[in-house]
Every structure is written in C-alpha cells, then in structure tokens.
Scaffold this active site. Structure first.
Site, PDB file in Angstrom:
ATOM      1  CG  ASN A   1      14.342  -3.418 -46.763  1.00  0.00           C
ATOM      2  OD1 ASN A   1      13.314  -4.004 -47.097  1.00  0.00           O
ATOM      3  ND2 ASN A   1      14.342  -2.262 -46.131  1.00  0.00           N
TER       4      ASN A   1
ATOM      5  CG  HIS B   1       4.884  -9.009 -36.550  1.00  0.00           C
ATOM      6  ND1 HIS B   1       5.901  -8.260 -36.003  1.00  0.00           N
ATOM      7  CD2 HIS B   1       3.809  -8.744 -35.797  1.00  0.00           C
ATOM      8  CE1 HIS B   1       5.456  -7.576 -34.980  1.00  0.00           C
ATOM      9  NE2 HIS B   1       4.178  -7.853 -34.819  1.00  0.00           N
TER      10      HIS B   1
ATOM     11  CG  HIS C   1       7.762  -3.575 -48.578  1.00  0.00           C
ATOM     12  ND1 HIS C   1       8.996  -3.995 -48.997  1.00  0.00           N
ATOM     13  CD2 HIS C   1       7.983  -2.720 -47.547  1.00  0.00           C
ATOM     14  CE1 HIS C   1       9.940  -3.432 -48.237  1.00  0.00           C
ATOM     15  NE2 HIS C   1       9.345  -2.651 -47.352  1.00  0.00           N
TER      16      HIS C   1
HETATM   17 FE1  HDD Z   1       8.421  -2.478 -42.993  1.00  0.00          FE
HETATM   18  C1  HDD Z   1       6.166  -4.158 -44.847  1.00  0.00           C
HETATM   19  C2  HDD Z   1      10.986  -4.342 -44.358  1.00  0.00           C
HETATM   20  C3  HDD Z   1      10.744  -0.516 -41.364  1.00  0.00           C
HETATM   21  C4  HDD Z   1       5.930  -0.871 -41.403  1.00  0.00           C
HETATM   22  N1  HDD Z   1       8.537  -3.952 -44.350  1.00  0.00           N
HETATM   23  C5  HDD Z   1       7.490  -4.521 -45.004  1.00  0.00           C
HETATM   24  C6  HDD Z   1       7.963  -5.547 -45.884  1.00  0.00           C
HETATM   25  C7  HDD Z   1       9.326  -5.588 -45.751  1.00  0.00           C
HETATM   26  C8  HDD Z   1       9.687  -4.593 -44.775  1.00  0.00           C
HETATM   27  C9  HDD Z   1      10.278  -6.508 -46.485  1.00  0.00           C
HETATM   28  C10 HDD Z   1       7.100  -6.381 -46.809  1.00  0.00           C
HETATM   29  C11 HDD Z   1       6.724  -7.686 -46.173  1.00  0.00           C
HETATM   30  C12 HDD Z   1       5.909  -8.510 -47.136  1.00  0.00           C
HETATM   31  O1  HDD Z   1       6.469  -8.918 -48.153  1.00  0.00           O
HETATM   32  O2  HDD Z   1       4.727  -8.690 -46.856  1.00  0.00           O
HETATM   33  N2  HDD Z   1      10.454  -2.393 -42.926  1.00  0.00           N
HETATM   34  C13 HDD Z   1      11.305  -3.303 -43.491  1.00  0.00           C
HETATM   35  C14 HDD Z   1      12.652  -3.028 -43.044  1.00  0.00           C
HETATM   36  C15 HDD Z   1      12.588  -1.951 -42.214  1.00  0.00           C
HETATM   37  C16 HDD Z   1      11.201  -1.557 -42.133  1.00  0.00           C
HETATM   38  C17 HDD Z   1      13.869  -3.837 -43.433  1.00  0.00           C
HETATM   39  C18 HDD Z   1      13.673  -1.244 -41.454  1.00  0.00           C
HETATM   40  C19 HDD Z   1      14.786  -1.789 -41.139  1.00  0.00           C
HETATM   41  N3  HDD Z   1       8.349  -0.949 -41.651  1.00  0.00           N
HETATM   42  C20 HDD Z   1       9.416  -0.314 -41.073  1.00  0.00           C
HETATM   43  C21 HDD Z   1       8.937   0.605 -40.068  1.00  0.00           C
HETATM   44  C22 HDD Z   1       7.565   0.496 -40.064  1.00  0.00           C
HETATM   45  C23 HDD Z   1       7.229  -0.484 -41.066  1.00  0.00           C
HETATM   46  C24 HDD Z   1       9.818   1.481 -39.207  1.00  0.00           C
HETATM   47  C25 HDD Z   1       6.541   1.201 -39.220  1.00  0.00           C
HETATM   48  C26 HDD Z   1       6.748   1.714 -38.045  1.00  0.00           C
HETATM   49  N4  HDD Z   1       6.408  -2.452 -43.163  1.00  0.00           N
HETATM   50  C27 HDD Z   1       5.579  -1.741 -42.382  1.00  0.00           C
HETATM   51  C28 HDD Z   1       4.105  -1.996 -42.669  1.00  0.00           C
HETATM   52  C29 HDD Z   1       4.186  -3.135 -43.723  1.00  0.00           C
HETATM   53  C30 HDD Z   1       5.676  -3.258 -43.962  1.00  0.00           C
HETATM   54  C31 HDD Z   1       3.311  -0.800 -43.019  1.00  0.00           C
HETATM   55  C32 HDD Z   1       3.350  -2.959 -44.987  1.00  0.00           C
HETATM   56  C33 HDD Z   1       2.674  -4.264 -45.203  1.00  0.00           C
HETATM   57  C34 HDD Z   1       2.991  -5.052 -44.035  1.00  0.00           C
HETATM   58  O3  HDD Z   1       3.749  -4.344 -43.177  1.00  0.00           O
HETATM   59  O4  HDD Z   1       2.617  -6.186 -43.814  1.00  0.00           O
HETATM   60  O5  HDD Z   1       3.469  -2.398 -41.518  1.00  0.00           O
END
Ligand code: HDD
Length: 729
Positions: free
Chosen positions: A161, A352, A88
């Site tokens: 999402n 978060h 993202h």
């Molecule tokens: Fe995630 C970012 C949505 C599963 C780890 N995620 C991130 C963002 C969105 C989502 C919209 C961007 C937020 C922003 O604009 O700053 N993610 C989802 C959805 C998931 C999902 C809808 C499943 C239903 N994500 C998911 C899993 C993991 C992560 C299973 C790790 C175990 N996601 C992250 C991250 C991010 C992230 C790496 C990257 C930047 C952040 O968190 O702040 O931690």
C-alpha cells in the site's frame, strides 16, 4: 551466474520465452485487429455474412431459436462482467522494468536481486481500497501498490500500500474491517468513503487502528498522482542468503517525483470533474514518454537488532522509523508501457503476497499469514477457477512445470499420461522431487506452544507510533489531519461514536483530540473514559523517538517540476512577449502549460499575433492544474478581472496552495486577494505570501522570474499561505 530453472512434469507452456506465444499473438489479432481480415466471425472462426440482422421467420416475424450466431454473441455479452475485487476494485496499471543497483547476495539468493545487468519485467497495479470499480480516483483512502516481478525464477508479487502500517494486527478481523468501511449494507451508502458510522464505530472500538487512522486522515490519503506516492510492503518479510541466514526486511518504494498531495476540497471537486484523474494522469505520463520511476529500498535487520529496538516486527500496525534503520536503495523501477487492454491486464491480474521466489520468505505476522489464504481463494471466484495463473498477464515468463491437471478454462495442453510423481513412466527412470537443493526452501524456524487464540503482549502498544506520527508532521500537515478528523466525525449520526473516537485520540495527543472535538458538539476528550474500555492495555512505552522527519511529506524530496501542469490565463491583448522566455524556461524544466481564455479558438496578443487557445473557462478548472500564470497586457488583464470564471480560477488555486505568478498588469487579477504591484517601492519580484509571485518583467533580471517560479512549483503546494480559510472558493 546461471539461474536455477524449474524441471519436472508436464509444461503448460513448453519452451515459453518472454513475450506473447504465437497462439497469444493469434488471439490478439483475432480479437480486435479486423483491418487485416476485414471480416467478422463466430468464436469458432466461422465467417459472418451479416452482423446486423437476427434470423427471423419472415421479415416481420419472430427470431428463431436456431440462430446460433445471435445466441453466441448475446451469451458472451451477458457474461462479460466478472465480480469486482472485494477491496481494491478501482485500479489502474502499467508495465515496466526493474533494474538492480548492485548484487544483494549478502542478504538473499533471489535471482532478480543478484544481477544489475538483468532487467526484470514488472506489472504494477495501483488502486483505491474502498470504492467500487466506477468510483472516483481522488477519494480519501489508502492506495494499493501491487507489483508483479516476472523474474527468471518465477513470479514474485510485492502486494503493498502507500501507507506503511495497517488497521488491524490479525487477518481474522479483515472481514469486519471491510464490512465496516464499505457502504452500509441496508442502503449501500456512502460510496468510496470512510466518513460514516459503521467505520468509526468499528475503529473507535479497535485501538490498534489508531496509528493507521492517523495516516488515513493525513495528506497521504489524497495523493496528487500515483506517480507521487511512496509504496510499502507493510509486513516484515525475510531475506535468506546463500548461507541460510535470515534478515528481516521491510520494502519501500520512493517516487522520483517526490510525495505530494492535493487539498481535500480539491480532491472532492476533482471527483466530480474527472473521476479518472489518477488513471488518466498515469496513462498520459506513460503515453508522452514521461515514465514514472520509483527507487526500491530495503530496511534490513537481524532478529537481535529487532529485539533491541523494542518493536515487534510481526505487528503490522508498527513501522520501523527510518532514522533507526535506514532505507538502503537497491534498485529502480520504471513504468514505460500502458496496458493494451484494461480488462485482459489490469482487471485480470491476480496478485498474492505468497507468490515468493527462492531467497525471500514471509514472517509470522498474523495479518500476513491470513493473507496467504485469502488471495488465491478470492481469485477462484473472481477469475472463475483454478487456472487463473494461465491468463496471459498472470503467466510467469519462465517455464511452468507441475502435475496440476484440468479445471475450468485450462489453456495448457499437458503432454503424455504422467501427471504425478514419483514416477518412472515419464522418462524411463525414477523421477522424484524430494529434498532437492534447488528451488524454494521455507526458512526453518521454531514453533511456539501452546496452541492458543491470543495476541502477544508485545502487540499491546497502540498509541506510541500514532503519537510519533503526529509529532513528526509539519504544522500544515497537522492542520490537515485535524480538519480531516473533524470532517469525517461530523458526518456521523451517532454522537457516542464521535465522543468515543476523540477520547481515544486523547491517548495520541490531548491537543489534537481537543482541537478535533471542539466543533463537533460533544464533550471534551476524556482519556480516562477511553482507557477503561476493552483493548486499552497498559503497555509500558519503549524509548521511542520524539519525532521521525521521514514521516512527514513536506520537505522530504528535492523539488521536481517534471509533468507539473501550468494554466496560463489570457484574453485578447495579452502581452505574451513578456512571458515567452519564462514559458520556454518552464518548458525546458519539464512544466507543461495550457492556454486558458474566455473562448476557444484564438486570442490576439498585444503585438498583433494570434495565440491558440487550449481550453476556455467554461471547461477549464483550476483543480486540473498545479500552478497558474497570469501574463500582463492591460486589455487582457481587464477582461479577466471582469470574468467570474477567471477570478474563481485564481481564488481556488490560491486556496489550494498552488503557485501563482502574475506578471505586470496580470497582477490585477489578484486584486480580490488584496495583492497589487507596489508603486511606492517598485521591485522586480515580490512574494507577499508563500508561492505567490508578483513580477515586474521590466525590472526583473534575466531568468529571475523563471527561477523563482520553478522553485515555487517544485515545492508543489504552499500550505502555509496567508488567510486561506477566508477565501470564498
Ligand atoms: Fe489485501 C487485494 C494490499 C491485507 C485480502 N490487497 C489487495 C490489493 C492490494 C492489497 C494492493 C489489490 C491487488 C490488485 O491490485 O489486484 N492487503 C493489502 C495490504 C494489506 C492487506 C498492504 C495489509 C498489510 N488483504 C489484507 C488482508 C486480507 C486481504 C488481511 C484478508 C485476510 N486483499 C485481499 C483480497 C484481495 C486483496 C480480498 C481483493 C482482490 C484480490 O485480493 O485479489 O483477497
């Protein structure tokens, strides 16, 4: 009703109210508004006398190490970049408000879901998932839809999402998924694309991904605008009411403008023409007061009903069909203010899924459970330390009180010597936070034994909802899915992976798999070969619906033309009088038009007036517009019919299913497509194929052309149009 306030301990922002504190304001002023001070300073506020020359030993000598002004400036510049998000990374955001329709006390105690008169400020960040920060907006991808509610009880983040399901069931597979879809590690290619071997290698070995793959290959992955996407919380969460009762809940965002996509060919062309297409679209809509809106909806069900549906609500690869559990509209979100500074707000915002408020809890979904760890952890390195909650965009609007101390970039000045509890020193009496009825409570629930690494049997059905999705699509959407699979799989070097994937698809629908496979130079899909592999378990399929109309995009929202962009193609001699009323009525309906001509400046009209030109064919392209109008006027029509740029413009718009209205002689520009005004059976308006309007303004009744054209624009795209594949654009 009075909302509970947090108490206890040192405050990072004593007495804070909505809006920036005086200190924030000072920082804002100092940073960029030089017009009041008219003087630069160092970060310490020391005024500079010269910002053009470093301090040197003599006019032509070396720079001196003692030049603290140079060193401070360069050091700050050297550290301007922070790591982009692991996923993202590319995003755009806006501020807004959320208003509730009616109290939801039946389901939850969450304060912002009680009072319709309260406006809850929000900050929303949309994003693509795979691409780097500088990648194009219009790639085929899932879109992030993350909402931060600044409620009076603290910040609540709904980090979702634009698709209601996910690729994997357990967070432990997330790093594998992301490694597979990101550019391949040896050469860092391809950028922002799933069309490569490592992604399809992984997902073809993970049958649980199949349902999400159907969404990713559908038009949902090519939104026309962030303003025209649905949003989903994906997981099941819990709402807890005042009696301590829990209901499972799925969150939905429904856009007022409907859900619309662009054509794949168009998306690729826009990626080159305007990599910021979605970002610009959101920004311009808000700048011009066309505030995007979504309705928040909830699907609520108790545990017993969930069991009866035969769905495991903890499995994030499944949705609850809206036909089984309707989505109840509960409030409206309006985005009404663009960020003032991209980095400070859009880049530094930290979401978060575990930022909850009392009355909402998470569930045992193993994908969600892993997310609860990941998001704080990632901000530690991305935002440089544990105090990222003190960055203005992340601060809650209600006061924050706790005993956390110190750490990199601490902003708050904790007062006094007490940073622990229980204590007696802070207030002269014993203070402890221990079982208070107020505040966040985790919903009590039983824990199963034994401890083990395994998935529940009920997680084994990987195909029935993929099939449901396929069966629910309109014929045109099905065609697009077939084309998307073919495109992606044809990019693979490995024929084994191609074959494996179509063998999997045979478990969704044999006809789909066969069509996908036919141009790929591989064997016929073999469901039995797929079923022999790991992960294919024989799960008895429940009694699912034959189809769920809510899953298709076409026809699910009432037509709406607000902010649609119309190209009006003209040249000297154009008959604007015949379309003046049409343009006025389109404008009143919310359509925005631009005049495109062979050259910039002005063109002369048939009545001898001048018409200002907005763009010429050398810079304008049909992919930047939603619809095309070709007015009459024989000289104008003849000039355009000789011009490759104008002919290409309408051919491409035709190919992308866009509404086209040609009036009188303007119809001549559609000759390459085989259309002409009938001279034998003259009619006011003919529609030879969906969304193509050939109008004779002399015969048309008042308002007849505009009504028909507004309706055609409202339908957005006419995918079921004739001979699209034969058009060479
Ligand atoms: Fe995630 C970012 C949505 C599963 C780890 N995620 C991130 C963002 C969105 C989502 C919209 C961007 C937020 C922003 O604009 O700053 N993610 C989802 C959805 C998931 C999902 C809808 C499943 C239903 N994500 C998911 C899993 C993991 C992560 C299973 C790790 C175990 N996601 C992250 C991250 C991010 C992230 C790496 C990257 C930047 C952040 O968190 O702040 O931690």
């Amino acid at each position: 009703m009075s909302l509970p306030r947090r108490t206890a301990g040192a405050s990072t922002r004593p007495g804070a109210k909505a809006g920036p504190s005086p200190q924030d304001k000072k920082l804002q002023l100092d940073a960029f508004a030089l017009d009041s001070a008219q003087q630069l300073s160092t970060n310490q506020g020391v005024l500079l006398s010269d910002n053009h020359h470093s301090l040197k030993a003599g006019l032509r000598g070396p720079t001196l190490l003692e030049d603290f002004i140079l060193r401070e400036k360069i050091t700050h510049f050297d550290h301007e970049r922070i790591p982009e998000r692991a996923v993202h990374a590319r995003g755009a955001a806006a501020h807004g408000v959320f208003k509730l329709y009616k109290p939801l006390s039946e389901y939850t105690t969450a304060g912002f879901l009680q009072l319709p008169e309260v406006s809850t400020p929000v900050f929303v960040r949309f994003s693509t998932v795979v691409g780097s920060r500088g990648s194009p907006d219009t790639v085929r991808d899932v879109r992030g839809f993350a909402v931060k509610f600044y409620t009076q009880e603290g910040n609540y983040d709904l980090v979702g999402n634009n698709m209601p399901v996910f690729f994997i069931q357990d967070a432990i597979k997330f790093p594998d998924l992301v490694h597979a879809i990101k550019p391949e590690p040896h050469h860092e290619m391809p950028q922002a694309s799933s069309a490569h071997d490592t992604f399809w290698d992984f997902v073809s070995l993970m049958p649980e991904s199949t349902h999400m793959l159907m969404w990713l290959m559908s038009d949902r992955a090519l939104p026309r605008s962030y303003r025209m996407m649905e949003g989903f919380g994906v997981h099941s969460f819990q709402l807890i009411n005042g009696r301590g009762q829990s209901h499972f809940v799925k969150f939905h965002w429904k856009p007022k403008l409907g859900v619309h996509a662009m054509a794949w060919d168009e998306a690729q062309k826009i990626a080159g023409r305007d990599a910021d297409f979605h970002r610009r679209d959101l920004w311009e809509a808000i700048e011009t007061g066309q505030f995007p809106e979504w309705e928040l909806g909830i699907q609520v069900l108790d545990a017993a009903r969930a069991g009866a549906l035969g769905l495991d609500l903890l499995d994030a690869t499944k949705l609850i069909p809206e036909e089984l559990v309707p989505v109840i509209p509960v409030g409206r979100m309006t985005l009404n203010r663009n960020p003032e500074n991209y980095f400070a707000e859009t880049e530094q915002v930290a979401f978060h899924p575990g930022h909850l408020v009392p009355g909402i809890d998470f569930s045992n979904d193993p994908l969600l459970q892993g997310r609860l760890f990941s998001y704080t952890d990632t901000q530690l390195s991305r935002l440089g330390g544990p105090n990222f909650h003190e960055i203005p965009i992340n601060r809650s609007l209600c006061p924050v009180h706790n005993f956390q101390r110190d750490g990199a970039h601490r902003q708050g000045i904790g007062r006094g010597r007490v940073a622990y509890e229980p204590n007696t020193l802070a207030q002269g009496a014993e203070f402890r936070v221990d079982g208070s009825a107020q505040g966040f409570q985790s919903q009590p629930q039983g824990i199963e034994t034994p401890k083990l690494r395994a998935a529940s049997q009920s997680f084994n059905d990987h195909f029935s909802q993929a099939t449901l999705f396929w069966n629910s699509q309109s014929p045109a959407e099905k065609e697009h899915i077939v084309a998307a699979f073919r495109f992606e799989l044809s990019q693979l070097e490995s024929t084994e992976i191609r074959q494996r994937m179509v063998d999997n698809l045979a478990h969704v629908d044999l006809h789909l798999a066969t069509r996908v496979a036919s141009p790929l130079g591989i064997g016929a899909p073999d469901a039995v070969a797929a079923a022999g592999r790991l992960g294919f378990k024989n799960y008895p399929r429940g009694d699912t619906l034959a189809e769920s109309p809510a899953l298709r995009m076409v026809g699910n929202y009432p037509p709406d033309v607000h902010t649609r962009r119309l190209a009006v193609l003209v040249a000297d001699g154009v008959d604007m009088a015949a379309v003046r009323r049409l343009l006025q009525e389109l404008g009143e309906a919310g359509v925005q038009h631009r005049i495109i001509a062979p050259h910039l400046g002005y063109v002369g009209t048939a009545t001898g007036r001048t018409l200002a030109v907005n763009q010429s064919f050398s810079s304008a392209t049909s992919v930047m517009f939603d619809a095309v109008l070709v007015p009459g006027g024989a000289p104008s029509a003849q000039t355009l019919a000789q011009l490759g740029g104008a002919i290409h413009f309408v051919l491409e718009a035709y190919k992308h299913g866009k509404p086209i209205c040609a009036v009188n002689e303007g119809v001549g520009l559609l000759a390459t497509l085989g259309f002409s005004l009938s001279t034998t059976q003259p009619v006011a308006l003919s529609v030879p194929t969906p969304g193509v309007l050939l109008a004779d303004s002399h015969r048309a009744q008042e308002g007849e052309i505009s009504q028909a054209f507004i309706h055609a624009i409202g339908l957005h795209r006419h995918w079921d149009r004739l001979n699209v594949d034969a058009v060479p654009a």
